[in-house]
Design a protein around this motif. Structure first.
Motif, PDB file in Angstrom:
ATOM      1  N   UNK A 199       0.839  -1.198   0.000  1.00 30.66           N
ATOM      2  CA  UNK A 199       0.000   0.000   0.000  1.00 30.66           C
ATOM      3  C   UNK A 199       0.873   1.246   0.000  1.00 30.66           C
ATOM      4  N   UNK A 200       0.418   2.286  -0.668  1.00 24.20           N
ATOM      5  CA  UNK A 200       1.070   3.599  -0.581  1.00 24.20           C
ATOM      6  C   UNK A 200       0.807   4.128   0.830  1.00 24.20           C
ATOM      7  N   UNK A 201       1.867   4.312   1.604  1.00 24.88           N
ATOM      8  CA  UNK A 201       1.717   4.649   3.027  1.00 24.88           C
ATOM      9  C   UNK A 201       1.032   5.995   3.252  1.00 24.88           C
ATOM     10  N   UNK A 202       0.952   6.821   2.221  1.00 24.92           N
ATOM     11  CA  UNK A 202       0.311   8.135   2.378  1.00 24.92           C
ATOM     12  C   UNK A 202      -1.206   8.078   2.226  1.00 24.92           C
ATOM     13  N   UNK A 203      -1.710   7.217   1.337  1.00 31.39           N
ATOM     14  CA  UNK A 203      -3.150   7.306   1.070  1.00 31.39           C
ATOM     15  C   UNK A 203      -3.842   5.965   0.812  1.00 31.39           C
ATOM     16  N   UNK A 204      -3.220   4.879   1.197  1.00 32.91           N
ATOM     17  CA  UNK A 204      -3.867   3.571   1.065  1.00 32.91           C
ATOM     18  C   UNK A 204      -3.685   2.799   2.372  1.00 32.91           C
ATOM     19  N   UNK A 205      -4.352   1.654   2.453  1.00 29.10           N
ATOM     20  CA  UNK A 205      -4.152   0.770   3.588  1.00 29.10           C
ATOM     21  C   UNK A 205      -4.860   1.250   4.847  1.00 29.10           C
ATOM     22  N   UNK A 206      -4.427   0.735   6.022  1.00 29.69           N
ATOM     23  CA  UNK A 206      -5.093   1.067   7.281  1.00 29.69           C
ATOM     24  C   UNK A 206      -4.817   2.490   7.717  1.00 29.69           C
ATOM     25  N   UNK A 207      -5.685   3.024   8.600  1.00 31.15           N
ATOM     26  CA  UNK A 207      -5.338   4.321   9.181  1.00 31.15           C
ATOM     27  C   UNK A 207      -4.201   4.119  10.171  1.00 31.15           C
ATOM     28  N   UNK A 208      -3.421   5.179  10.369  1.00 29.33           N
ATOM     29  CA  UNK A 208      -2.201   5.109  11.175  1.00 29.33           C
ATOM     30  C   UNK A 208      -2.268   6.183  12.261  1.00 29.33           C
TER      31      UNK A 208
END
Length: 355
Positions: A199-208
């Motif tokens: 996932x693109x860590x800026x705008x995909x995947x789980x919330x951080x």
């Protein structure tokens, strides 16, 4: 062999000295918001960061000429193969003037190259833009938008090397799902040592802790045209003020867990983040068709046994779980450079933005 390692972060500058594989000096300089606010652009921070590095060298009793090489964190370059690259004038000019994302990592190679001044070679290993994604992983659902590989590649690769060694495998034999759990979250499917999806860590995947991750696109469109926010305000809402910050007012998991002891809503938020991480891990196990040697949890949040257990309860049946808390970026940079210097790996030459 002595290697100077340079790694600027958003609010810090890390400097390390390695003698072969052993770290003999490590210093971290913290930068206050007021100090950084004096710099109008990212590249204006260069003198500030360079002076920190020179101070560290003076403290350690070294000069640039004492080193066999400098290892610098990789900046936002166009998509490229994994490996260790020679930092040359072409790469420095791109990072200074053409990089599409003004990210603090762009400073490292620029500073290292100028400090070296042609006296010692400069290398960078596994920049953020390492791209080994399979063609299927690039489709977004809209032809105009292609999914991009922007991840914590440097740390993902080194923890894979460490776990491969523990399993008596070569990196090229390892299938793993790696979850880098920091201010941003990268969850990668690693097949035979290559990051085939992430996932693109800026705008995909789980919330951080401070990013929203994926959002319901219809609601995002409505927010964009509501007239309530400017473009910059929305971007900040998604990256910087999203995730734990939006729900609980903190980007510190430790504080969130303390809140969770007294506040059921805070506990639910933390559990939701673990749930989304586990869901993404499960998806990457599917990418690897269930042939997974290891699930690796790394990054700052992996220091919390409580949070790790929240993730484990969802995914423990998929594969053996290895927890390598923190990040190993300084070591990864040093070892990447050493592999080249020892002839174990050939340094790559970046071919330019169209190369």
């Amino acid at each position: 062999m002595k290697v100077l390692v340079i790694n600027p972060g958003s609010t810090s500058t890390k400097v390390a000295i390695y003698e072969n594989e052993r770290c003999i000096f490590l210093e971290t300089y913290e930068h206050s918001p007021e100090e950084l606010a004096k710099c109008e652009t990212l590249m204006d921070q260069e003198p500030l960061r360079r002076n920190c590095i020179l101070s560290a060298l003076e403290k350690a009793g070294f000069k640039i000429e004492d080193f066999d090489a400098i290892a610098a964190r990789g900046g936002i370059l166009p998509p490229l193969e994994s490996g260790t690259y020679v930092v040359d004038e072409r790469m420095v000019n791109y990072l200074k003037h053409e990089s599409p994302v003004k990210h603090v990592s762009n400073l490292a190679c620029v500073i290292a190259y100028e400090l070296a001044n042609g006296k010692v070679p400069v290398y960078t290993t596994d920049p953020v833009s390492v791209d080994e994604m399979v063609p299927e992983a690039r489709f977004s659902g809209i032809p105009e938008i292609e999914r991009k590989s922007l991840s914590h590649a440097l740390n993902i690769k080194i923890v894979c090397r460490k776990v491969a060694t523990e399993l008596s495998k070569a990196l090229e034999e390892l299938n793993a799902v790696v979850a880098h759990l920091g201010g941003g979250i990268s969850i990668a499917a690693v097949e035979k040592g290559k990051i085939i999806d992430v996932n693109n860590a800026n705008d995909e995947g789980p919330f951080s802790p401070e990013r929203t991750g994926e959002l319901p696109v219809g609601d995002v469109v409505r927010m964009c045209f509501s007239g309530k926010y400017t473009k910059d305000e929305l971007k900040k809402k998604f990256v910087g003020r999203g995730g734990l910050v939006a729900y609980l007012g903190t980007n510190d998991l430790r504080k969130a867990l303390e809140m969770a002891k007294k506040d059921r809503n805070a506990l639910l938020v933390v559990k939701a983040m673990a749930y989304q991480i586990a869901k993404e891990i499960g998806g990457m196990c599917a990418v690897l068709k269930g042939k997974v040697d290891a699930i690796i949890l790394t990054g700052g949040m992996a220091h919390s046994n409580e949070f790790v257990e929240m993730i484990k309860e969802h995914v423990y049946k998929f594969a053996p779980i290895f927890v390598l808390p923190g990040e190993f970026e300084m070591e990864a940079l040093a070892l990447g450079t050493l592999r080249v210097m020892k002839g174990e790996e050939k340094a790559k030459i970046w071919g330019g933005p169209n190369g």
